[in-house]
Design a protein around this motif. Structure first.
Motif, PDB file in Angstrom:
ATOM      1  N   TYR B  31       3.220  -7.750  14.843  1.00  0.00           N
ATOM      2  CA  TYR B  31       1.860  -7.917  14.351  1.00  0.00           C
ATOM      3  C   TYR B  31       0.971  -6.797  14.868  1.00  0.00           C
ATOM      4  O   TYR B  31       0.153  -6.235  14.141  1.00  0.00           O
ATOM      5  N   GLY B  32       1.148  -6.439  16.139  1.00  0.00           N
ATOM      6  CA  GLY B  32       0.335  -5.384  16.742  1.00  0.00           C
ATOM      7  C   GLY B  32       0.479  -4.071  15.999  1.00  0.00           C
ATOM      8  O   GLY B  32      -0.484  -3.322  15.844  1.00  0.00           O
ATOM      9  N   ILE B  33       1.683  -3.787  15.528  1.00  0.00           N
ATOM     10  CA  ILE B  33       1.931  -2.487  14.908  1.00  0.00           C
ATOM     11  C   ILE B  33       1.608  -2.483  13.412  1.00  0.00           C
ATOM     12  O   ILE B  33       0.908  -1.600  12.919  1.00  0.00           O
ATOM     13  N   ILE B  34       2.142  -3.455  12.657  1.00  0.00           N
ATOM     14  CA  ILE B  34       1.925  -3.380  11.205  1.00  0.00           C
ATOM     15  C   ILE B  34       1.123  -4.553  10.644  1.00  0.00           C
ATOM     16  O   ILE B  34       1.039  -4.733   9.435  1.00  0.00           O
ATOM     17  N   LYS B  35       0.514  -5.338  11.525  1.00  0.00           N
ATOM     18  CA  LYS B  35      -0.337  -6.459  11.086  1.00  0.00           C
ATOM     19  C   LYS B  35       0.398  -7.400  10.123  1.00  0.00           C
ATOM     20  O   LYS B  35      -0.163  -7.864   9.142  1.00  0.00           O
ATOM     21  N   LEU B  36       1.681  -7.624  10.431  1.00  0.00           N
ATOM     22  CA  LEU B  36       2.450  -8.530   9.581  1.00  0.00           C
ATOM     23  C   LEU B  36       2.965  -9.668  10.448  1.00  0.00           C
ATOM     24  O   LEU B  36       3.464  -9.440  11.550  1.00  0.00           O
ATOM     25  N   ILE B  37       2.820 -10.899   9.955  1.00  0.00           N
ATOM     26  CA  ILE B  37       3.435 -12.020  10.633  1.00  0.00           C
ATOM     27  C   ILE B  37       4.842 -12.157  10.074  1.00  0.00           C
ATOM     28  O   ILE B  37       5.038 -12.545   8.937  1.00  0.00           O
ATOM     29  N   ASN B  38       5.802 -11.796  10.914  1.00  0.00           N
ATOM     30  CA  ASN B  38       7.188 -11.757  10.464  1.00  0.00           C
ATOM     31  C   ASN B  38       7.813 -13.142  10.567  1.00  0.00           C
ATOM     32  O   ASN B  38       8.429 -13.498  11.557  1.00  0.00           O
ATOM     33  N   PHE B  39       7.667 -13.925   9.491  1.00  0.00           N
ATOM     34  CA  PHE B  39       8.140 -15.302   9.549  1.00  0.00           C
ATOM     35  C   PHE B  39       9.655 -15.412   9.653  1.00  0.00           C
ATOM     36  O   PHE B  39      10.178 -16.464   9.982  1.00  0.00           O
ATOM     37  N   ALA B  40      10.362 -14.350   9.363  1.00  0.00           N
ATOM     38  CA  ALA B  40      11.821 -14.397   9.460  1.00  0.00           C
ATOM     39  C   ALA B  40      12.294 -14.158  10.890  1.00  0.00           C
ATOM     40  O   ALA B  40      13.482 -14.106  11.154  1.00  0.00           O
ATOM     41  N   TYR B  84      20.131  -6.466  12.099  1.00  0.00           N
ATOM     42  CA  TYR B  84      19.540  -7.354  11.093  1.00  0.00           C
ATOM     43  C   TYR B  84      18.045  -7.127  10.993  1.00  0.00           C
ATOM     44  O   TYR B  84      17.477  -7.060   9.903  1.00  0.00           O
ATOM     45  N   GLY B  85      17.397  -7.020  12.161  1.00  0.00           N
ATOM     46  CA  GLY B  85      15.950  -6.835  12.191  1.00  0.00           C
ATOM     47  C   GLY B  85      15.541  -5.576  11.448  1.00  0.00           C
ATOM     48  O   GLY B  85      14.624  -5.586  10.619  1.00  0.00           O
ATOM     49  N   VAL B  86      16.267  -4.484  11.737  1.00  0.00           N
ATOM     50  CA  VAL B  86      15.932  -3.202  11.110  1.00  0.00           C
ATOM     51  C   VAL B  86      16.190  -3.254   9.609  1.00  0.00           C
ATOM     52  O   VAL B  86      15.356  -2.823   8.798  1.00  0.00           O
ATOM     53  N   THR B  87      17.331  -3.812   9.232  1.00  0.00           N
ATOM     54  CA  THR B  87      17.665  -3.915   7.809  1.00  0.00           C
ATOM     55  C   THR B  87      16.609  -4.731   7.077  1.00  0.00           C
ATOM     56  O   THR B  87      16.143  -4.368   5.994  1.00  0.00           O
ATOM     57  N   MET B  88      16.222  -5.816   7.713  1.00  0.00           N
ATOM     58  CA  MET B  88      15.196  -6.685   7.139  1.00  0.00           C
ATOM     59  C   MET B  88      13.913  -5.909   6.904  1.00  0.00           C
ATOM     60  O   MET B  88      13.293  -5.999   5.844  1.00  0.00           O
ATOM     61  N   GLU B  89      13.554  -5.112   7.899  1.00  0.00           N
ATOM     62  CA  GLU B  89      12.322  -4.336   7.788  1.00  0.00           C
ATOM     63  C   GLU B  89      12.412  -3.338   6.625  1.00  0.00           C
ATOM     64  O   GLU B  89      11.497  -3.201   5.826  1.00  0.00           O
ATOM     65  N   LYS B  90      13.595  -2.684   6.525  1.00  0.00           N
ATOM     66  CA  LYS B  90      13.763  -1.664   5.480  1.00  0.00           C
ATOM     67  C   LYS B  90      13.771  -2.308   4.089  1.00  0.00           C
ATOM     68  O   LYS B  90      13.212  -1.761   3.142  1.00  0.00           O
ATOM     69  N   ILE B  91      14.404  -3.470   3.974  1.00  0.00           N
ATOM     70  CA  ILE B  91      14.525  -4.091   2.653  1.00  0.00           C
ATOM     71  C   ILE B  91      13.245  -4.809   2.254  1.00  0.00           C
ATOM     72  O   ILE B  91      12.746  -4.666   1.145  1.00  0.00           O
ATOM     73  N   MET B 178       3.711   3.774  20.597  1.00  0.00           N
ATOM     74  CA  MET B 178       3.542   2.431  20.046  1.00  0.00           C
ATOM     75  C   MET B 178       2.115   1.954  20.212  1.00  0.00           C
ATOM     76  O   MET B 178       1.517   1.371  19.288  1.00  0.00           O
ATOM     77  N   ARG B 179       1.582   2.192  21.388  1.00  0.00           N
ATOM     78  CA  ARG B 179       0.202   1.755  21.609  1.00  0.00           C
ATOM     79  C   ARG B 179      -0.747   2.495  20.673  1.00  0.00           C
ATOM     80  O   ARG B 179      -1.675   1.905  20.112  1.00  0.00           O
ATOM     81  N   ASN B 194       5.723   9.773  14.438  1.00  0.00           N
ATOM     82  CA  ASN B 194       6.499   9.291  13.300  1.00  0.00           C
ATOM     83  C   ASN B 194       6.389   7.758  13.231  1.00  0.00           C
ATOM     84  O   ASN B 194       7.074   7.044  13.959  1.00  0.00           O
ATOM     85  N   ILE B 195       5.495   7.303  12.352  1.00  0.00           N
ATOM     86  CA  ILE B 195       5.197   5.874  12.298  1.00  0.00           C
ATOM     87  C   ILE B 195       6.427   5.049  11.929  1.00  0.00           C
ATOM     88  O   ILE B 195       6.695   4.004  12.518  1.00  0.00           O
ATOM     89  N   SER B 196       7.187   5.524  10.946  1.00  0.00           N
ATOM     90  CA  SER B 196       8.376   4.775  10.512  1.00  0.00           C
ATOM     91  C   SER B 196       9.313   4.538  11.690  1.00  0.00           C
ATOM     92  O   SER B 196       9.880   3.451  11.848  1.00  0.00           O
ATOM     93  N   ARG B 197       9.448   5.577  12.511  1.00  0.00           N
ATOM     94  CA  ARG B 197      10.350   5.446  13.647  1.00  0.00           C
ATOM     95  C   ARG B 197       9.807   4.402  14.633  1.00  0.00           C
ATOM     96  O   ARG B 197      10.549   3.569  15.143  1.00  0.00           O
ATOM     97  N   ILE B 198       8.519   4.440  14.853  1.00  0.00           N
ATOM     98  CA  ILE B 198       7.907   3.496  15.793  1.00  0.00           C
ATOM     99  C   ILE B 198       8.087   2.059  15.293  1.00  0.00           C
ATOM    100  O   ILE B 198       8.416   1.146  16.053  1.00  0.00           O
ATOM    101  N   ILE B 199       7.894   1.886  13.982  1.00  0.00           N
ATOM    102  CA  ILE B 199       8.047   0.535  13.423  1.00  0.00           C
ATOM    103  C   ILE B 199       9.487   0.053  13.592  1.00  0.00           C
ATOM    104  O   ILE B 199       9.746  -1.073  14.008  1.00  0.00           O
ATOM    105  N   THR B 200      10.434   0.979  13.312  1.00  0.00           N
ATOM    106  CA  THR B 200      11.843   0.615  13.494  1.00  0.00           C
ATOM    107  C   THR B 200      12.116   0.213  14.939  1.00  0.00           C
ATOM    108  O   THR B 200      12.770  -0.811  15.202  1.00  0.00           O
TER     109      THR B 200
END
Lengths: 373, 302
Positions: B31-40, B84-91, B178-179, B194-200
């Motif tokens: 949530y801190g990084i991409i403001k998404l509540i990751n319900f999965a 799984y987490g990374v794949t989930m994020e990418k998909i 990250m911060r 590199n934001i994508s890398r940080i999110i991953t």
């Protein structure tokens, strides 16, 4: 003229009485089968009809009861109390000796008063509401299934008589089944002076762990637990208890008397007590009844088939023993003479519950549930 | 009140809170990084537990030392769940980056259902026993009535994870990135992060801690099925919101507070209302501090 009319009326009435009486002693013996035979609960009622058809066919082929053929009167009550009263009135009009049914507790309750007024006995294969027998309102009612509180009864008796527990924690999983059972257990324990209920709690199914509840049980000083619910919660509670070196008897129910419980709890399951239906799978009559159903209908029997089969066996036997279809004689025979049925050897107690039908206590010993005699 | 009873409940709440914390970290970091509540996220926890179970079952045939099996199973479970987490994020989330937040939220809920049913179909709907891999620690014998070996392991592991994570975020370049991303993603990108890398990386860390939580709780209670992630996930989410979503110390604090609320609520009042206490407490906190105990009010970016 008026007098002539009165005489004729008397003759007519008397004639009809003679006719009715004569029919009673020489014609067929009528047995009614009532329950849901259509609608969404039909699957509970139809196996009883099939049991009755099989039994009646068999007894008629053997020459009938007391030398008279047996005739079935099949009536649908759709499991609804308001329909059941009409069904009952219709059955009373048919002049039956006994009713096999009804199936649902609500419908049974509605019909029973009508049968009682007309002195017709009824044996239900499935109505489990405790009040049906325990209230004493229906001396004409019998059943070949244990009442809802029978499991709680046997668990409490076991805890008090066999294990001699004095402080009992009663837990449940907040579900209809588990909580209902726990409430009966609590009631029975409170009525008995030998033990007290030190804790009555519901646990949250699926919670991450039950440490807090276990702490609470320990703090309550309980020397035994009665749990109403299913195996996932039971296995969590049992294994966490034993890991904390708490070794007090854990008594549970049919929902826990399942091999999955042993599989999941593993070694921690050892010594756990659970009540479950008496084992009838090795009874030759049960095997035969199932075979008859498979031969006639080409499929395995449905719900309450064996209970209905046993109810018919009990009625036929009682009529044979009584030597007549008289209400008092037949009910007396039901209460006094044992009969071999698909549920084992049974007779009925003064309230109408079958003795010998119901639950036994089991214990996990070396990885399997063993019936405790 | 009885002091030792109080202490037992305290330890029980701490154990439960630790598990919530391991899961809540993932919620709050994402949530801190991409403001998404990751319900999965709860499902990642469940997959971690399942992976460990499968590996442990296979390895136990080799007659290996249980402690070694536990370590291998945990490490592999972490790797697997991170994948799984990374794949989930990418998909499910990358294609929706920049779209409305609601779309990503729906995607997350879909992902949660998908993973649950996938495990249900690929594995089983039954409860499965988790092997006993953690030995009884000898030194815990005197306090056995207070804390079991597995609770002890949960507390210690959570503490270690907290220390490592604090170090990572406070003192490394990645942590600094990250911060920065969390504070202002656009500006961070302009400065060459590199934001994508940080999110991953965020997803990897979040999934790893969740998987660790899954393995630990499974050894603790000795059973699992495909549905365990749902309730644990919801509770951890509550904990993250309670502490202030987006804040890492907040998630940990929120988890402990939630664990204690449930434990003391059960202990002193009734376990019938365990969930009621948890959510009642959440409501009370949110009335007085709408952004959680340690949360900062969100400043609207124009």
């Amino acid at each position: 003229m008026k007098r002539l009319f009165a005489v004729m009326l008397i003759i007519l009435l008397a004639g009809s009485m003679v006719f009715a009486g004569g029919k009673k002693e020489s014609g067929t013996i009528k047995i009614a089968v009532a329950g849901p035979h259509s609608g969404d609960l039909a699957s509970y009622g139809l196996p009883t009809v099939k049991a009755a058809e099989i039994m009646v066919e068999k007894i008629n082929a053997e020459g009938g009861l007391l030398g008279r053929q047996v005739e079935l009167v099949i009536e649908d009550d759709v499991c609804k109390p308001e329909v059941a009263t009409n069904t009952a009135a219709k059955i009373v009009g048919e002049g039956v000796v006994a009713v096999i049914g009804h199936i649902c507790s609500g419908a049974t309750k509605a019909a029973m008063g009508i049968y009682n007024d007309s002195k017709i006995l009824a044996i239900s294969p499935s109505a489990t509401n405790p009040a049906l027998t325990q209230s004493g309102d229906y001396p004409n009612f019998f059943r070949t299934i244990a009442s809802d509180d029978a499991q709680a009864r046997i668990e409490v008796d076991f805890a008090l008589d066999t294990l001699g527990l004095t402080k009992i924690a009663v837990l449940h999983d907040k579900g209809d089944y588990g909580k209902g059972l726990a409430e009966f257990a609590q009631k029975f324990l409170e009525a008995d002076s030998r033990a007290e209920v030190v804790l009555f709690e519901g646990v949250t199914p699926g919670a991450v762990d039950y440490t807090a509840v276990i702490n609470k049980i320990k703090n309550s000083g309980a020397d035994g637990i009665i749990f109403g619910g299913y195996h996932p919660e039971a296995s969590k509670i049992v294994s966490q208890m034993k890991k904390r070196a708490m070794d007090i008897p854990f008594i549970s129910d049919d929902g826990v008397k399942d091999n999955t419980f042993i599989k999941v709890a593993g070694d921690y399951a050892e010594g756990v007590y659970a009540s479950g239906p008496m084992d009838t799978t090795t009874n030759p009559l049960t095997i035969q009844a199932t075979k008859e159903h498979q031969e006639k209908y080409g499929e395995d029997p449905g719900a309450f088939y064996l209970n209905a089969y046993a109810a018919l066996q009990a009625v036929f036997n009682a009529i044979e023993v009584a030597g007549s279809t008289d209400y008092d004689a037949v009910t007396n025979a039901l209460r006094t003479s044992y009969v071999e049925t698909t549920l084992g050897k049974i007779k009925f107690d003064s309230k109408g519950d079958a003795e010998g039908v119901g639950f036994s206590m089991y214990q996990v010993q070396n990885g399997v549930y063993v019936e405790l005699k | 009140m009885d002091l030792s009873y109080f202490f037992e409940l305290f330890v029980g709440g701490l154990t439960r809170g630790s598990i919530y914390a391991l899961i809540a970290l993932g919620y709050t970091m994402v949530y801190g990084i991409i403001k998404l509540i990751n319900f999965a996220h709860g499902e990642i926890y469940m997959i971690g537990a399942f992976t460990a179970l499968i590996i442990a079952s296979v390895l136990s045939f080799t007659g290996m030392n249980p402690v070694l099996i536990f370590l291998i199973a945990s490490v592999l479970a972490i790797f697997f769940s991170a994948a799984y987490g990374v794949t989930m994020e990418k998909i499910a989330y990358t294609p929706l980056r920049g779209s409305q937040r609601l779309s990503a939220l729906i995607s997350a809920i879909g992902m949660s259902m998908f993973l649950q049913n996938y495990v249900l179909l690929a594995q089983t709907s039954d409860f499965l026993p988790f092997p006993e891999l953690v030995p009884d620690f000898k030194f815990l014998k005197p306090v056995e009535h207070l804390i079991s070996s597995t609770s002890f392991l949960i507390l210690i592991t959570t503490a270690i994870v907290m220390v490592l994570l604090t170090y990572l975020i406070k003192f490394t370049r990645t942590g600094k990135a990250m911060r920065a991303t969390s504070q202002d993603a656009k500006m961070a990108q302009l400065l060459g992060i590199n934001i994508s890398r940080i999110i991953t990386i965020t997803f990897i860390i979040g999934s790893s801690t969740a998987a660790l939580g899954g393995v630990l709780i499974s050894t603790h209670i000795g059973q699992l099925n495909f549905y365990i992630g749902f309730i644990a996930g919801i509770k951890a989410f509550v904990a993250a919101v309670l502490g202030g979503i987006g804040s890492i110390p907040g998630a940990v604090l929120g988890s402990f507070v939630l664990g204690w609320t449930e434990s003391f609520g059960t202990g002193y009042i009734s376990s019938d209302y365990e969930d009621v206490f948890a959510f009642l407490f959440l409501i009370i906190i949110l009335i007085f501090r709408p952004s959680g105990i340690l949360g900062r009010p969100e400043n609207k970016k124009v």
